[in-house]
Design a protein around this motif. Structure first.
Motif: not given
Length: 97
Positions: A6-8, A48-49, A53-54, A59-62
């Motif tokens: 959803l954040m992405r 947006s990509a 990523f930054v 959130e990606r790590d979690r």
């Protein structure tokens, strides 16, 4: 994982609206022929990509940690099932001999 998705999507929508505004004002070219919306979508995707990523690193790590834990549990369950099958097979062979 759903939260990250959803954040992405939110980052993409924000980029889409920003690019749409820039195209409407005339700062960014509007594409060729009937490719107006496709041009905006592709440009928003390209922008947006790296932003995702930054900006969404934490959130990606979690999400990654949750996936790794789930895979480890599945591997442990498969190993437990495999050892139970081996024990049952050994018991059946011992009774047959």
């Amino acid at each position: 994982m759903f939260r990250y998705t959803l954040m992405r999507l939110g980052v993409f929508v924000g980029c889409f609206l920003a690019v749409w505004g820039l195209v409407a004002v005339g700062i960014v070219p509007s594409g060729i022929g009937g490719s107006y919306w496709l041009w905006i979508a592709l440009l928003a995707l390209v922008i947006s990509a790296p932003l995702s990523f930054v900006l969404l690193r934490g959130e990606r790590d979690r999400a990654s940690e949750k996936i790794v834990a789930r895979v480890d549990r599945a591997k442990a369950n498969m190993e437990a099932n495999r050892s139970m099958e081996d024990e049952a097979d050994d018991a059946a062979r011992a009774q047959g001999a």
